[in-house]
Design a protein around this motif. Sequence first.
Motif, PDB file in Angstrom:
ATOM      1  N   LYS A  18      74.927  55.255  55.097  1.00  0.00           N
ATOM      2  CA  LYS A  18      74.558  55.003  53.746  1.00  0.00           C
ATOM      3  C   LYS A  18      74.649  53.324  53.639  1.00  0.00           C
ATOM      4  N   MET A  19      75.785  53.021  54.234  1.00  0.00           N
ATOM      5  CA  MET A  19      76.087  51.591  53.882  1.00  0.00           C
ATOM      6  C   MET A  19      74.768  50.704  54.675  1.00  0.00           C
ATOM      7  N   ASP A  20      74.459  51.219  55.958  1.00  0.00           N
ATOM      8  CA  ASP A  20      73.350  50.459  56.579  1.00  0.00           C
ATOM      9  C   ASP A  20      72.141  50.625  55.701  1.00  0.00           C
ATOM     10  N   THR A  21      71.881  51.474  55.344  1.00  0.00           N
ATOM     11  CA  THR A  21      70.646  51.811  54.367  1.00  0.00           C
ATOM     12  C   THR A  21      70.524  50.849  53.221  1.00  0.00           C
ATOM     13  N   VAL A  22      71.727  50.740  52.479  1.00  0.00           N
ATOM     14  CA  VAL A  22      71.906  49.959  51.478  1.00  0.00           C
ATOM     15  C   VAL A  22      71.958  48.308  52.083  1.00  0.00           C
ATOM     16  N   SER A  23      72.569  48.153  52.787  1.00  0.00           N
ATOM     17  CA  SER A  23      72.514  46.701  53.551  1.00  0.00           C
ATOM     18  C   SER A  23      71.220  46.124  53.853  1.00  0.00           C
ATOM     19  N   HIS A  24      70.234  47.299  54.538  1.00  0.00           N
ATOM     20  CA  HIS A  24      68.696  47.117  54.585  1.00  0.00           C
ATOM     21  C   HIS A  24      67.736  46.942  53.331  1.00  0.00           C
ATOM     22  N   ASN A  25      68.297  47.554  52.370  1.00  0.00           N
ATOM     23  CA  ASN A  25      67.533  47.264  51.040  1.00  0.00           C
ATOM     24  C   ASN A  25      67.990  45.786  50.487  1.00  0.00           C
ATOM     25  N   ILE A  26      69.273  45.459  50.736  1.00  0.00           N
ATOM     26  CA  ILE A  26      69.396  44.093  50.160  1.00  0.00           C
ATOM     27  C   ILE A  26      69.040  43.200  50.949  1.00  0.00           C
ATOM     28  N   ALA A  27      68.945  43.185  52.024  1.00  0.00           N
ATOM     29  CA  ALA A  27      68.322  42.038  53.127  1.00  0.00           C
ATOM     30  C   ALA A  27      66.701  41.847  52.639  1.00  0.00           C
ATOM     31  N   ASN A  28      66.225  42.946  52.205  1.00  0.00           N
ATOM     32  CA  ASN A  28      64.750  42.912  52.075  1.00  0.00           C
ATOM     33  C   ASN A  28      64.481  42.592  50.582  1.00  0.00           C
ATOM     34  N   SER A  29      65.364  42.160  49.707  1.00  0.00           N
ATOM     35  CA  SER A  29      65.301  42.300  48.367  1.00  0.00           C
ATOM     36  C   SER A  29      64.105  41.162  48.027  1.00  0.00           C
ATOM     37  N   ASN A  30      63.903  40.204  49.054  1.00  0.00           N
ATOM     38  CA  ASN A  30      63.050  39.147  48.672  1.00  0.00           C
ATOM     39  C   ASN A  30      61.668  39.207  49.532  1.00  0.00           C
ATOM     40  N   GLU A 251      76.220  50.408  44.772  1.00  0.00           N
ATOM     41  CA  GLU A 251      76.179  51.485  45.700  1.00  0.00           C
ATOM     42  C   GLU A 251      77.131  51.060  46.995  1.00  0.00           C
ATOM     43  N   LEU A 252      76.924  49.777  47.509  1.00  0.00           N
ATOM     44  CA  LEU A 252      77.617  49.300  48.466  1.00  0.00           C
ATOM     45  C   LEU A 252      79.113  49.358  48.387  1.00  0.00           C
ATOM     46  N   LEU A 253      79.647  49.054  47.164  1.00  0.00           N
ATOM     47  CA  LEU A 253      80.940  49.068  46.682  1.00  0.00           C
ATOM     48  C   LEU A 253      81.611  50.398  46.632  1.00  0.00           C
ATOM     49  N   MET A 255      80.434  53.063  48.415  1.00  0.00           N
ATOM     50  CA  MET A 255      80.400  53.498  49.786  1.00  0.00           C
ATOM     51  C   MET A 255      81.620  52.937  50.472  1.00  0.00           C
ATOM     52  N   GLN A 256      81.970  51.473  50.303  1.00  0.00           N
ATOM     53  CA  GLN A 256      83.283  51.191  50.704  1.00  0.00           C
ATOM     54  C   GLN A 256      84.577  51.752  50.457  1.00  0.00           C
ATOM     55  N   ARG A 257      84.644  52.067  49.089  1.00  0.00           N
ATOM     56  CA  ARG A 257      85.637  52.619  48.533  1.00  0.00           C
ATOM     57  C   ARG A 257      85.761  54.077  49.027  1.00  0.00           C
ATOM     58  N   HIS A 258      84.776  54.738  49.365  1.00  0.00           N
ATOM     59  CA  HIS A 258      84.954  56.177  49.783  1.00  0.00           C
ATOM     60  C   HIS A 258      85.057  56.090  51.279  1.00  0.00           C
ATOM     61  N   TYR A 259      84.642  55.006  51.891  1.00  0.00           N
ATOM     62  CA  TYR A 259      85.118  54.920  53.378  1.00  0.00           C
ATOM     63  C   TYR A 259      86.678  54.567  53.613  1.00  0.00           C
ATOM     64  N   GLN A 260      87.167  53.750  52.465  1.00  0.00           N
ATOM     65  CA  GLN A 260      88.690  53.322  52.888  1.00  0.00           C
ATOM     66  C   GLN A 260      89.453  54.702  52.226  1.00  0.00           C
ATOM     67  N   PHE A 261      89.051  55.519  51.593  1.00  0.00           N
ATOM     68  CA  PHE A 261      89.613  56.671  51.017  1.00  0.00           C
ATOM     69  C   PHE A 261      89.747  57.418  52.019  1.00  0.00           C
ATOM     70  N   ASN A 262      88.681  57.823  52.830  1.00  0.00           N
ATOM     71  CA  ASN A 262      88.807  58.629  54.361  1.00  0.00           C
ATOM     72  C   ASN A 262      89.539  58.241  55.122  1.00  0.00           C
ATOM     73  N   ALA A 263      89.495  56.728  55.387  1.00  0.00           N
ATOM     74  CA  ALA A 263      90.717  56.132  56.271  1.00  0.00           C
ATOM     75  C   ALA A 263      91.888  56.255  55.918  1.00  0.00           C
ATOM     76  N   ARG A 264      92.154  56.128  54.706  1.00  0.00           N
ATOM     77  CA  ARG A 264      93.614  56.489  54.195  1.00  0.00           C
ATOM     78  C   ARG A 264      93.901  57.816  54.638  1.00  0.00           C
ATOM     79  N   ALA A 265      93.094  58.824  54.212  1.00  0.00           N
ATOM     80  CA  ALA A 265      93.173  60.320  54.754  1.00  0.00           C
ATOM     81  C   ALA A 265      93.876  60.462  56.107  1.00  0.00           C
ATOM     82  N   ILE A 266      92.919  59.689  56.821  1.00  0.00           N
ATOM     83  CA  ILE A 266      93.212  59.969  58.403  1.00  0.00           C
ATOM     84  C   ILE A 266      94.652  59.365  58.708  1.00  0.00           C
ATOM     85  N   SER A 267      94.831  58.307  57.946  1.00  0.00           N
ATOM     86  CA  SER A 267      96.485  57.690  58.181  1.00  0.00           C
ATOM     87  C   SER A 267      97.339  58.705  57.833  1.00  0.00           C
TER      88      SER A 267
END
Length: 281
Positions: A18-30, A251-253, A255-267
């Motif tokens: 999902k972050m890759d998709t959002v990043s692709h959108n941002i990269a093509n904003s112009n 959306e990017l923020l 996804m980053q928060r969800h990613y951090q939450f799941n990483a913390r769950a593994i820890s």
Amino acid sequence: MNLAMISSSVTMGQLQRKMDTVSHNIANSNTNGFKRRESTFSDLLFQQVNNQTDTRYETGRLTPNGIRVGAGAKIAQTALRLEQGSIQNTDRQLDFAITEPHHFFEVESVEGGQAVTQLTRDGAFYLNEDPNNPNRLTIVNGNGEFLLDGAGNRFSLPMNFTDINLSPTGQIQVTLNDNETTEDIGQVQLIHVLKPHLLEAHGDTSFRIPDLAALGLVEADVTQQVPGGEGKLMQNALEASNVNIGHEMNELLNMQRHYQFNARAISMADEMNGLINGIRR
């Protein structure tokens, strides 16, 4: 505890997509005519664990009985969003903007000696020497793909012209050097895409129609030609990307928060495994 790690690790992999998709959108904003993509999630299979066997302890319970142990989430689909982008004036005669969301220009590229038809919303066109007639010009996009008319043919323009005009209906007319004689070149053919989710991206802002026979469809199920006279084109203008930077950054923020939450769950699961393994009799 391994179930918690599996669920989090699976979800993290999908969040990265999902972050890759959002990043692709941002990269093509112009990027002119770019259409953003939007990913949605769905739950993977889960296991029902009925760990409470005495129904007396379930009196007054508002949630379903037992525990549902899931395996994480996955990307359900990544949809192409065709909302209209803003129209920007350029004062350039070969800049054409489409003012209808689901319409596309039809262009032709040559691959391996074969003509391949593609669809695009990028209306920045240029003049190039006509390969079939060195004394005439043709209209191409930035990738050298030929703009097609209503009959599926390339445009052919005389070299001795001073102005080129595009009517809202797509009719192209040029004025010759004497500033009096005009010549009708043809009409730009727009294609209405009925099922945008079937379009296959083919670099930049170009799309192709997939093998419809393999999908049990015919061309009329997916696309249809836009009748001339509907007034869907604008000259001296380009359609900007339909990416909303504010929305994509949000959306990017997330996804980053969800990613951090799941990483913390593994820890946390790893720490608890360490506590269990450290217990001595």
